[in-house]
Design a protein around this motif. Structure first.
Motif, PDB file in Angstrom:
ATOM      1  N   THR A 365       0.896  -1.121   0.008  1.00  0.00           N
ATOM      2  CA  THR A 365       0.074  -0.044  -0.155  1.00  0.00           C
ATOM      3  C   THR A 365       0.972   1.237  -0.116  1.00  0.00           C
ATOM      4  O   THR A 365       0.645   2.255  -0.779  1.00  0.00           O
ATOM      5  CB  THR A 365      -0.935   0.117   1.167  1.00  0.00           C
ATOM      6  OG1 THR A 365      -1.777  -1.077   1.382  1.00  0.00           O
ATOM      7  CG2 THR A 365      -1.813   1.226   1.455  1.00  0.00           C
ATOM      8  N   ASN A 366       1.870   1.214   1.009  1.00  0.00           N
ATOM      9  CA  ASN A 366       2.774   2.404   1.086  1.00  0.00           C
ATOM     10  C   ASN A 366       3.523   2.727  -0.294  1.00  0.00           C
ATOM     11  O   ASN A 366       3.552   4.052  -0.716  1.00  0.00           O
ATOM     12  CB  ASN A 366       3.869   2.197   2.132  1.00  0.00           C
ATOM     13  CG  ASN A 366       3.327   2.148   3.415  1.00  0.00           C
ATOM     14  OD1 ASN A 366       1.999   2.476   3.705  1.00  0.00           O
ATOM     15  ND2 ASN A 366       3.842   1.479   4.467  1.00  0.00           N
ATOM     16  N   VAL A 371       4.011   5.902  -5.215  1.00  0.00           N
ATOM     17  CA  VAL A 371       4.118   6.193  -6.602  1.00  0.00           C
ATOM     18  C   VAL A 371       3.278   6.927  -7.211  1.00  0.00           C
ATOM     19  O   VAL A 371       3.254   8.053  -8.142  1.00  0.00           O
ATOM     20  CB  VAL A 371       4.218   4.716  -7.297  1.00  0.00           C
ATOM     21  CG1 VAL A 371       3.911   4.836  -8.756  1.00  0.00           C
ATOM     22  CG2 VAL A 371       5.281   3.865  -7.057  1.00  0.00           C
ATOM     23  N   ALA A 372       1.852   6.911  -6.898  1.00  0.00           N
ATOM     24  CA  ALA A 372       0.553   7.687  -7.287  1.00  0.00           C
ATOM     25  C   ALA A 372       0.877   9.039  -6.892  1.00  0.00           C
ATOM     26  O   ALA A 372       0.741   9.852  -7.790  1.00  0.00           O
ATOM     27  CB  ALA A 372      -0.674   6.990  -6.473  1.00  0.00           C
ATOM     28  N   LYS A 373       1.497   9.454  -5.993  1.00  0.00           N
ATOM     29  CA  LYS A 373       1.572  10.966  -5.678  1.00  0.00           C
ATOM     30  C   LYS A 373       2.724  11.467  -6.375  1.00  0.00           C
ATOM     31  O   LYS A 373       2.804  12.828  -6.624  1.00  0.00           O
ATOM     32  CB  LYS A 373       2.033  10.795  -4.035  1.00  0.00           C
ATOM     33  CG  LYS A 373       0.957  10.865  -2.988  1.00  0.00           C
ATOM     34  CD  LYS A 373       1.300  11.278  -1.639  1.00  0.00           C
ATOM     35  CE  LYS A 373       0.136  11.489  -0.746  1.00  0.00           C
ATOM     36  NZ  LYS A 373       0.383  11.822   0.709  1.00  0.00           N
ATOM     37  N   LEU A 374       3.568  10.555  -7.067  1.00  0.00           N
ATOM     38  CA  LEU A 374       4.613  11.237  -7.771  1.00  0.00           C
ATOM     39  C   LEU A 374       3.971  11.057  -9.290  1.00  0.00           C
ATOM     40  O   LEU A 374       4.828  11.066 -10.257  1.00  0.00           O
ATOM     41  CB  LEU A 374       5.843  10.325  -7.738  1.00  0.00           C
ATOM     42  CG  LEU A 374       6.608  10.653  -6.240  1.00  0.00           C
ATOM     43  CD1 LEU A 374       7.534   9.557  -6.157  1.00  0.00           C
ATOM     44  CD2 LEU A 374       7.035  12.145  -6.171  1.00  0.00           C
ATOM     45  N   ASN A 375       2.649  10.936  -9.478  1.00  0.00           N
ATOM     46  CA  ASN A 375       2.072  10.856 -10.798  1.00  0.00           C
ATOM     47  C   ASN A 375       2.288   9.827 -11.690  1.00  0.00           C
ATOM     48  O   ASN A 375       2.622  10.085 -13.084  1.00  0.00           O
ATOM     49  CB  ASN A 375       2.321  12.580 -11.410  1.00  0.00           C
ATOM     50  CG  ASN A 375       1.634  13.460 -10.900  1.00  0.00           C
ATOM     51  OD1 ASN A 375       0.356  13.446 -10.160  1.00  0.00           O
ATOM     52  ND2 ASN A 375       2.156  14.726 -11.071  1.00  0.00           N
ATOM     53  N   GLY A 401      -6.108   7.327  -6.388  1.00  0.00           N
ATOM     54  CA  GLY A 401      -6.521   6.869  -7.757  1.00  0.00           C
ATOM     55  C   GLY A 401      -5.681   5.709  -8.094  1.00  0.00           C
ATOM     56  O   GLY A 401      -5.035   5.475  -9.381  1.00  0.00           O
ATOM     57  N   ILE A 402      -5.356   4.664  -7.186  1.00  0.00           N
ATOM     58  CA  ILE A 402      -4.668   3.489  -7.509  1.00  0.00           C
ATOM     59  C   ILE A 402      -5.680   2.562  -8.066  1.00  0.00           C
ATOM     60  O   ILE A 402      -6.822   2.219  -7.474  1.00  0.00           O
ATOM     61  CB  ILE A 402      -4.135   2.924  -6.234  1.00  0.00           C
ATOM     62  CG1 ILE A 402      -3.021   4.146  -5.883  1.00  0.00           C
ATOM     63  CG2 ILE A 402      -3.530   1.648  -6.189  1.00  0.00           C
ATOM     64  CD1 ILE A 402      -2.416   4.051  -4.348  1.00  0.00           C
ATOM     65  N   ILE A 580      11.864   3.967  -2.238  1.00  0.00           N
ATOM     66  CA  ILE A 580      11.717   2.842  -3.293  1.00  0.00           C
ATOM     67  C   ILE A 580      10.730   3.606  -4.282  1.00  0.00           C
ATOM     68  O   ILE A 580      10.893   3.365  -5.452  1.00  0.00           O
ATOM     69  CB  ILE A 580      11.073   1.496  -2.754  1.00  0.00           C
ATOM     70  CG1 ILE A 580      12.450   0.606  -1.930  1.00  0.00           C
ATOM     71  CG2 ILE A 580      10.683   0.592  -3.939  1.00  0.00           C
ATOM     72  CD1 ILE A 580      12.166  -0.320  -1.147  1.00  0.00           C
ATOM     73  N   SER A 581       9.730   4.077  -3.640  1.00  0.00           N
ATOM     74  CA  SER A 581       8.599   4.483  -4.669  1.00  0.00           C
ATOM     75  C   SER A 581       9.134   5.563  -5.455  1.00  0.00           C
ATOM     76  O   SER A 581       8.950   5.777  -6.769  1.00  0.00           O
ATOM     77  CB  SER A 581       7.355   5.163  -3.848  1.00  0.00           C
ATOM     78  OG  SER A 581       7.801   6.027  -2.738  1.00  0.00           O
ATOM     79  N   ALA A 582       9.847   6.466  -4.786  1.00  0.00           N
ATOM     80  CA  ALA A 582      10.394   7.731  -5.461  1.00  0.00           C
ATOM     81  C   ALA A 582      11.685   7.069  -6.636  1.00  0.00           C
ATOM     82  O   ALA A 582      11.620   7.675  -7.785  1.00  0.00           O
ATOM     83  CB  ALA A 582      11.172   8.441  -4.665  1.00  0.00           C
TER      84      ALA A 582
END
Length: 636
Positions: A365-366, A371-375, A401-402, A580-582
């Motif tokens: 989830t995190n 990733v979603a917040k980074l468009n 928006g996931i 990791i997401s960034a």
């Protein structure tokens, strides 16, 4: 209507009817007389009414006899307009799907001496009534009749155009949604089959959405549909509502094209990618065809031909798998229960706190939220359980928006939970209750392998069943998707997982555990441990070191990176997930390994300086604004 037919309907002899109609009924009972007169009136009987004198001038009257209440948009408007233009008047009758009512209207129209009629028969049996029009020389233009000389809307051409629009936009898996109670159902299905055949697409029962709306979403997901054709805008509205409830984004997740009759408000065709059914033009064609017959200009059958076109592409797009690459996350989905305490407890020590929070969490989830917040578009695959926590999780995913359509609900267990204790300097310890995360199977992932299409990166963590991790790296390789693995809470990984892992991102403790070596921040030791993983087939190793930054090693280079400055730690729980997401997001934006790591350290710094994980994950605008202030060359 003849005297013989009145006698048959009344159940009396022809002579009895004759006597009553000629006022010679003094010996006939009042009941019989009333019955005969009532039927004669009901069926518009008039002696010699059908003996039409062809020398009499035209009446300039036309009849329209429809099967049921008009649901043909502006059909009548088109008929009336063409009639008025040619100097005719029109009588409109509705049979209400009843042959007896139909017959009564026919006799009334014959008595009115109409020149011609547009007739939509109730049933094939109704064609026997044609003789009444023939007897008086009334011309007939057939509408939706049961023979080849009948005029009708060409649903094959309409659905050919609609399916062609989907096919041109690279859709291969789509279905038709129509109402089986529609009077045109058989024509629609026949037309749809023919349209698919012409475009060399197979037809089977999966090409139709079920009639039961409760089965729509299962069918859409199980058949991996990317497009739907609707034959009615009301169905389209209902389907759109269903899709929205299941977090589908139209047209990103599913394209929608609907047929719309020309009487619908303009807002309908503006809200959907629509093809207008031109009932007005069709009505004009019917009336002009009939007038040409009446005036003996032409008796040749001329079908209605229209230029069908798509009004807009507002709900039409290419399938998600054919667009720009996205990121898929396969991992744990938890409810995080966080406790803020002065210090981490020692053995046999009890600590009291009044500060706590409950929020969606889990590394899957995190990272998906990060990733979603980074468009980037992101899909999350994982398991949730049969408890109330699921609502909180789905709300979080919807908010960001996931795509959650790959999440499976296991009703035999509860959703996973993470019990997080955070001391005042931000350091934390975490205890996991695996719950549904442990029941994510390889088969579940295999059944959802289509989600890997058109993905660039797959983010994995080992808080789920190891068999699921192994299956995920295999599916990723089959689809040319690069894998980034976070080895949390494991002491070993199989050679099969390691050789299919492109980038491994442990912290120093996790790395030491995997290598059976002491934890260290010494560069030489870190390099040695990284070599062990590289020799087992890992493409690159990034070891995160908290306040000491991180260490990168590939087959051709190694480099150490400092942690981002100016961030005071409050909660280190989500630092690795933010990193990791960034890291993955900026690799997908086209940055190289080293630059992506530098950007990711800033994202991690923001996260650990705030309370919680999901709320602390940084958005792209804020992150890049900060980086442009402190390191303006980094994002070039």
């Amino acid at each position: 209507m003849t005297i013989k037919e009145i006698a048959q309907l009344s159940g009396v002899s022809i002579s009895t009817v004759s006597k009553i109609m000629n006022h010679k009924d003094e010996h006939i009972s009042p009941e019989t007389r009333d019955k005969v007169l009532s039927i004669a009136k009901e069926y518009n009987y008039s002696p010699y009414a059908f003996a039409r004198n062809t020398s009499i001038s035209k009446s300039f009257l036309l009849g329209v006899l429809l099967r049921s209440e008009p649901n043909y948009g502006k059909l009548l408007d088109g008929i009336l307009s063409a009639a008025e233009e040619a100097g005719y008047h029109v009588i409109v009758c509705i049979s209400n799907e009843n042959e007896q009512i139909e017959l009564k209207h026919i006799t009334a129209l014959c008595n009115a001496k109409i020149d011609g009629i547009i007739w939509e028969p109730v049933s094939p049996n109704s064609l026997r009534f044609q003789k009444y029009f023939s007897e008086i020389g009334t011309c007939i233009t057939w509408l939706n009749a049961f023979h080849s000389d009948s005029h009708k809307i060409d649903y094959q051409a309409l659905l050919y155009k609609a399916s062609e629009c989907l096919i041109q936009n690279k859709h291969q898996h789509f279905a038709l949604l129509t109402d089986s109670s529609s009077p045109f159902y058989d024509e629609i299905i026949t037309g749809y089959k023919a349209a698919l055949f012409e475009q060399e697409f197979p037809f089977n029962q999966n090409s139709l959405l079920p009639q039961d709306a409760s089965d729509w979403m299962f069918h859409i997901k199980s058949q991996q549909l990317t497009g739907i054709l609707c034959t009615d805008c009301q169905l389209a509205y209902y389907l759109k509502k269903k899709l929205t409830q299941h977090l589908y984004e139209i047209p990103y997740d599913l394209s929608l094209i609907t047929l719309v009759d020309d009487a619908a408000p303009p807002i309908v065709s503006a809200e959907f990618s629509s093809i207008i059914i031109p009932f007005y033009d069709f009505g004009m064609h019917l009336c002009k065809t009939l007038i040409e017959q009446c005036e003996q200009h032409s008796t040749v059958f001329s079908p209605f031909i229209a230029d069908y076109k798509l009004e807009n592409t507002i709900t039409l797009d290419i399938p998600a798998s054919k667009r720009l690459p996205q990121i898929i996350v396969v991992g744990s989905i938890n409810t995080d229960i966080s406790l803020n305490i002065p210090h981490l407890p020692n053995p046999n020590e009890t600590i009291v706190t009044s500060r706590h929070s409950i929020s969606p969490g889990g590394k899957g989830t995190n990272q998906a939220v990060g990733v979603a917040k980074l468009n980037h578009k992101v899909t999350l695959l994982g398991n949730v359980g049969n408890d109330l926590d699921v609502g909180l999780i789905y709300s979080c995913l919807e908010e960001h928006g996931i795509d959650s359509s790959g999440i499976h609900r296991d009703r035999s267990v509860n959703t996973g939970k993470a019990y997080i204790q955070i001391q005042d300097d931000g350091e934390s310890i975490i205890t996991l209750l695996t719950g549904a995360n442990a029941t994510l199977t390889a088969q579940t992932l295999r059944n959802n392998r289509h989600f890997f299409e058109n993905c660039a990166y797959c983010l994995l963590q080992t808080e789920i069943a190891i068999e699921a991790v192994e299956e995920a790296v295999l599916i990723a390789k089959e689809n040319n998707v690069k894998t980034i693995l976070k080895p949390a809470a494991v002491s070993s990984l199989s050679e099969n997982i390691l050789k299919h892992t492109d980038i491994l991102i442990p912290n120093q403790s996790e790395m030491a555990l995997l290598c059976n070596r002491p934890a260290s921040i010494d560069t030489a030791e870190l390099s040695h441990q990284a070599d062990i993983m590289l020799q087992k087939g890992v493409g690159a190793v990034v070891i995160t070191l908290g306040e000491f930054g991180c260490f990168l090693k590939t087959a051709s280079m190694e480099q150490r990176f400092p942690a981002a400055a100016d961030f005071i730690p409050m909660d280190s729980t989500g630092g690795s997930d933010a990193f990791i997401s960034a890291f993955a997001s900026y690799l997908l934006y086209g940055y190289d390994l080293c630059t992506a790591i530098k950007i990711a350290t800033f994202a991690a710094g923001f996260c650990i300086s705030r309370q919680g994980v999901v709320p602390a994950l940084i958005d792209q605008t804020s992150l890049e604004k900060y980086i442009n202030n402190v390191s303006p060359d980094l994002l070039k």
